[in-house]
Design a protein around this motif. Structure first.
Motif, short mmCIF file in Angstrom:
data_model
loop_
_atom_site.label_atom_id
_atom_site.label_comp_id
_atom_site.label_asym_id
_atom_site.label_seq_id
_atom_site.Cartn_x
_atom_site.Cartn_y
_atom_site.Cartn_z
N LEU A 25 0.86 -1.18 0.00
CA LEU A 25 0.00 0.00 0.00
C LEU A 25 0.89 1.23 0.00
CD1 LEU A 25 -2.70 1.57 0.38
CD2 LEU A 25 -2.33 1.32 2.86
N VAL A 26 0.72 2.11 -0.99
CA VAL A 26 1.44 3.38 -1.05
C VAL A 26 0.40 4.48 -1.02
CG1 VAL A 26 3.09 4.80 -2.31
CG2 VAL A 26 3.26 2.30 -2.41
N ALA A 27 0.48 5.38 -0.02
CA ALA A 27 -0.59 6.33 0.22
C ALA A 27 -0.03 7.70 0.62
CB ALA A 27 -1.51 5.80 1.33
N SER A 28 -0.93 8.69 0.63
CA SER A 28 -0.66 9.99 1.24
C SER A 28 0.56 10.68 0.68
CB SER A 28 -0.52 9.83 2.77
OG SER A 28 -1.59 9.11 3.32
N GLU A 29 0.60 10.81 -0.65
CA GLU A 29 1.67 11.54 -1.34
C GLU A 29 3.05 10.92 -1.16
OE1 GLU A 29 1.41 15.68 -0.36
OE2 GLU A 29 -0.65 15.84 -1.08
N SER A 30 3.10 9.66 -0.83
CA SER A 30 4.39 8.98 -0.70
C SER A 30 4.96 8.66 -2.07
CB SER A 30 4.25 7.70 0.13
OG SER A 30 3.92 8.02 1.47
N ALA A 31 6.30 8.62 -2.13
CA ALA A 31 6.99 8.40 -3.40
C ALA A 31 8.17 7.46 -3.21
CB ALA A 31 7.44 9.73 -3.98
N PRO A 32 7.92 6.22 -2.82
CA PRO A 32 9.02 5.27 -2.61
C PRO A 32 9.58 4.76 -3.93
CG PRO A 32 6.94 4.14 -2.34
CD PRO A 32 6.61 5.59 -2.55
N LEU A 33 10.78 4.21 -3.84
CA LEU A 33 11.33 3.38 -4.91
C LEU A 33 11.07 1.93 -4.53
CD1 LEU A 33 13.09 2.68 -7.40
CD2 LEU A 33 15.08 2.77 -5.86
N ILE A 34 10.42 1.18 -5.42
CA ILE A 34 10.13 -0.24 -5.19
C ILE A 34 10.74 -1.00 -6.35
CG2 ILE A 34 8.31 -1.96 -4.94
CD1 ILE A 34 6.53 0.30 -3.83
N ALA A 35 11.74 -1.83 -6.08
CA ALA A 35 12.49 -2.47 -7.16
C ALA A 35 12.65 -3.97 -6.90
CB ALA A 35 13.87 -1.83 -7.30
N ASP A 36 12.38 -4.77 -7.92
CA ASP A 36 12.65 -6.21 -7.91
C ASP A 36 11.98 -6.92 -6.75
OD1 ASP A 36 14.28 -5.89 -10.19
OD2 ASP A 36 15.96 -5.30 -8.94
N CYS A 37 10.74 -6.53 -6.45
CA CYS A 37 9.98 -7.18 -5.39
C CYS A 37 8.97 -8.17 -5.99
CB CYS A 37 9.24 -6.14 -4.54
SG CYS A 37 10.35 -5.05 -3.60
N HIS A 38 8.55 -9.13 -5.17
CA HIS A 38 7.61 -10.17 -5.61
C HIS A 38 6.50 -10.29 -4.58
CE1 HIS A 38 6.81 -14.69 -6.59
NE2 HIS A 38 5.88 -13.91 -7.08
N VAL A 39 5.25 -10.10 -5.03
CA VAL A 39 4.08 -10.30 -4.18
C VAL A 39 3.38 -11.55 -4.70
CG1 VAL A 39 1.94 -9.32 -3.32
CG2 VAL A 39 3.89 -7.82 -3.79
N ASP A 40 3.33 -12.59 -3.88
CA ASP A 40 2.83 -13.89 -4.32
C ASP A 40 1.53 -14.25 -3.62
OD1 ASP A 40 2.91 -16.38 -5.68
OD2 ASP A 40 3.72 -17.34 -3.88
#
Length: 291
Positions: free
Chosen positions: A64-79
């Motif tokens: 969950l990315v919310a409230s004007e957040s700006a993360p870097l998300i790289a090479d992740c796996h949601v299974d």
């Protein structure tokens, strides 16, 4: 910034990870198993870096990315998340690279409430509903793969804008791309091998395609319904079923530049959730709910 490397979080009732109130830092190479909903939440205009994480056996949304957040998300796996694979809400604007979402019970990626974000070389496979569902938001996707969705491959609802470059949307049970009150711009992309239309643009929608391929769909390759607009320039449209009216195009508006349209009829039953209307997520949640 502080960082965590190769950590494991398991059997947690709440979120496995939370970044809030302008948090930064980096989490790299960890696993989250049997954690609460959502598995990871990034809120409060935070900008962490999440790299190489695996999320499995959770109880809700994976990310969950919310409230004007700006993360870097790289090479992740949601299974196999029992909800959505990833949710963007509240003007979130992540940079996402190499994300894989496999067999989500809801949407693979849900983008709403003015969110944007860029997605590069991401994959959504086996979603039980729409692979990607966008409303009131404008994300950008490059080199995207969506395959095996039980609803639409990508559904874009009211006020949404899809920008797709170099994507492949294949083997969906609903339209590969389905627009209602929305805008889509596709370049060098492929819509193929689905059980309904390649692209379906409902009223008040605009679809523009360039250098794209619409191949072997069970419904019309390209279908603009009354009140929709757009064009298809230098596109390959073949092997599709044009519906009762025959042909490849399925009803493009006059002058759209569609190289092979012929006024075919609508494919029956084709909304993102396979029965028309708003796509559902397999858990009875509404489109405005977060995850």
């Amino acid at each position: 910034d502080r960082g965590l490397v190769d950590c494991v979080s398991s059997d947690v009732r709440g979120s496995g990870g939370l970044a809030a109130e302008r948090a930064g830092g980096e989490v790299r190479g960890g696993r989250l198993e049997r954690v609460g909903h959502p598995a990871i939440a990034v809120e409060g205009a935070s900008t962490p870096r999440l790299v190489g994480l695996t999320i499995s056996d959770g109880s809700g949304a994976g990310l969950l990315v919310a409230s004007e957040s700006a993360p870097l998300i790289a090479d992740c796996h949601v299974d196999k998340p029992p909800g959505q694979g990833m949710v963007l809400v509240g003007r979130a604007s992540p940079e996402v690279r190499g994300l894989r979402i496999t067999d989500p019970a809801g949407y693979g990626i849900h983008v709403l409430e003015g969110s944007t974000g860029t997605f590069t070389e991401c994959q959504v496979t086996g979603a039980r509903d729409a692979g990607i569902w966008i409303t009131g938001s404008a994300p950008t996707f490059a080199d995207l793969l969506v395959t095996g969705a039980r609803g639409a491959g990508i559904a874009v609802g009211a006020g949404g804008t899809l920008t797709l470059r170099g994507g492949r949307i294949a083997k969906s049970e609903g339209p590969a791309v389905w627009l209602t009150g929305a805008t889509a711009r596709l370049h060098d992309s492929e819509l193929s091998d689905g059980a309904a239309q390649g692209l379906l643009a409902e009223a008040d929608s605009t679809a523009e395609l360039t250098l794209s391929r619409i191949l072997n769909c069970a419904g019309p390759g390209l279908e603009w319904r009354v009140g929709a607009a757009g064009r298809a320039d230098e596109c390959e449209v073949r092997g599709n079923n044009g519906g009762r009216g025959g042909g490849e195009g399925g009803g493009g508006p006059p002058g759209v530049g569609n190289p092979s349209r012929s006024g075919g009829a609508a494919h029956p039953g084709g909304g993102p959730g396979k029965g028309g209307g708003r796509p559902h997520d397999g858990r009875g949640r509404g489109a405005s709910e977060r995850g």
